[in-house]
Design a protein around this motif. Structure first.
Motif, PDB file in Angstrom:
ATOM      1  N   ASP A  11       0.687  -1.143  -0.042  1.00  0.00           N
ATOM      2  CA  ASP A  11      -0.045  -0.023   0.044  1.00  0.00           C
ATOM      3  C   ASP A  11       0.876   1.266   0.047  1.00  0.00           C
ATOM      4  OD1 ASP A  11       0.712  -0.502   2.673  1.00  0.00           O
ATOM      5  OD2 ASP A  11      -0.762   0.759   3.574  1.00  0.00           O
ATOM      6  N   ARG A  13       2.829   3.716  -1.879  1.00  0.00           N
ATOM      7  CA  ARG A  13       2.890   3.913  -3.528  1.00  0.00           C
ATOM      8  C   ARG A  13       4.163   4.197  -3.617  1.00  0.00           C
ATOM      9  NH1 ARG A  13      -2.097   3.798  -5.785  1.00  0.00           N
ATOM     10  NH2 ARG A  13      -3.970   3.953  -4.289  1.00  0.00           N
ATOM     11  N   THR A  34      -2.405  -2.025  -4.621  1.00  0.00           N
ATOM     12  CA  THR A  34      -2.257  -1.310  -3.178  1.00  0.00           C
ATOM     13  C   THR A  34      -3.168  -1.978  -2.124  1.00  0.00           C
ATOM     14  OG1 THR A  34      -3.471   0.212  -4.236  1.00  0.00           O
ATOM     15  CG2 THR A  34      -1.347   0.580  -4.372  1.00  0.00           C
ATOM     16  N   GLU A  35      -4.076  -2.738  -2.394  1.00  0.00           N
ATOM     17  CA  GLU A  35      -4.908  -3.250  -1.345  1.00  0.00           C
ATOM     18  C   GLU A  35      -5.274  -4.960  -1.554  1.00  0.00           C
ATOM     19  OE1 GLU A  35      -8.915  -1.488  -1.980  1.00  0.00           O
ATOM     20  OE2 GLU A  35      -7.974   0.445  -1.531  1.00  0.00           O
ATOM     21  N   LEU A  57      -1.852  -4.003   5.344  1.00  0.00           N
ATOM     22  CA  LEU A  57      -2.557  -3.675   4.123  1.00  0.00           C
ATOM     23  C   LEU A  57      -3.951  -2.972   4.641  1.00  0.00           C
ATOM     24  CD1 LEU A  57      -2.181  -6.599   1.739  1.00  0.00           C
ATOM     25  CD2 LEU A  57      -1.115  -4.351   1.523  1.00  0.00           C
TER      26      LEU A  57
END
Length: 235
Positions: A11, A13, A34-35, A57
Motif C-alpha cells: 500500500d 505507493r 495497493t489493497e 494492508l
C-alpha cells in the motif's frame, strides 16, 4: 524466454514505484496492487511466479490474503515473500505457519530482497525440472506435479513444507540442523528462527497424521535438529 512475473501487493505507493522500477531493471515483469482484495484477484488471474506481500494492508490484511492464497488450488504453490515493518519473532512465526516462504523486514536493501527472490525462484525451477520421485515408508513425493501422498491420500503442503519434507526424505536417518533445513527449504542467507522450523515440523507432523501416516516419523534429535525415520522402506 519470458520474464519472471512478480506480483507486488503493497500500500505504500512510493515503495511500489521504487520496487517496480528496480525489479523491471533486473529483468522481471512486475504487476502491483495497493489493497488486499485487489492483490488476491490479481494473484488468481495472473498466477505470478512469485508474490511480494505486505502484511499491513488496508481492509483485508496480508495474513488473511496469505491464507486465501494457500487455500487456492492454483495459488497454493506460488512462492510468497512477506514484507513488513513488524520485526517481532512471534509475527515471523505466524507468517511462516500460514505458508510464507520468506520474511523481509522493512526497511530493507533492494539487493538483499533481490537475492531472496532469486533464491526462491531457483528452488521453484529445480522442483519443476526434477523428473524423479521419492518414495519412503509409503510416502510418495511427485516433484514434477509438486504433490505428496500417503497410500493415495494427498497431503496439502505449502511450498516451504514441501521442500522441507523433500529434504528430510532424501536422506532418511540423517540428522539436519535447523539452519540446514531452513537453507534447504528457503535458501542460504535467510534469517533462521529456531521457532520457525519448529512450527513447520509441528505442522508437517499434524498433516502426516491426518492422512494416516505417523507424525513421529519426523524425529527430534536433541541438540541438533530433526531427521526422518529410516524405518523399513516400502518397495
Amino acid at each position: 524466454m519470458s520474464k519472471p512475473r512478480i506480483l507486488l501487493v503493497e500500500d505504500e505507493r512510493g515503495l511500489v514505484q521504487t520496487l517496480t522500477w528496480f525489479l523491471n531493471k533486473e529483468g522481471f515483469e512486475v504487476a502491483a496492487a495497493t489493497e488486499g482484495p485487489e492483490g488476491l484477484r490479481k494473484a488468481m488471474s495472473l498466477l505470478p511466479d512469485l508474490i511480494l506481500l505486505d502484511l499491513m494492508l488496508p481492509g483485508v490484511g496480508g495474513l488473511e490474503i496469505l491464507k486465501e492464497l494457500r487455500a487456492g488450488e492454483k495459488t497454493k504453490a506460488i512462492p510468497v515473500i512477506v514484507l513488513t515493518a513488524k520485526a517481532e519473532e512471534t509475527d515471523q512465526v505466524v507468517g511462516f505457519s500460514l505458508g510464507a516462504d520468506d520474511y523481509v523486514t522493512k526497511p530493507f536493501s533492494n539487493k538483499v530482497l533481490l537475492q531472496r527472490i532469486k533464491a526462491l525462484l531457483r528452488r521453484s525451477e529445480n522442483v519443476g525440472e526434477a523428473a524423479e520421485n521419492l518414495s519412503h515408508l509409503g510416502l510418495e513425493i511427485d516433484r514434477v506435479r509438486h504433490k505428496v501422498s500417503f497410500q493415495g491420500k494427498l497431503l496439502e503442503l505449502t511450498p516451504t513444507e514441501f521442500r522441507l519434507l523433500e529434504c528430510l526424505l532424501r536422506q532418511p536417518g540423517r540428522a539436519f540442523s535447523r539452519h540446514q533445513l531452513m537453507d534447504a527449504a528457503i535458501g542460504e542467507g535467510s534469517i533462521v528462527l529456531e521457532r520457525t522450523i519448529d512450527v513447520h515440523i509441528k505442522t508437517l507432523r499434524r498433516k502426516l497424521v491426518e492422512v494416516g501416516a505417523e507424525g513421529e516419523w519426523i524425529e527430534t534429535v536433541r541438540g541438533v535438529g530433526y531427521r526422518f525415520s529410516e524405518g523399513v522402506k516400502v518397495v
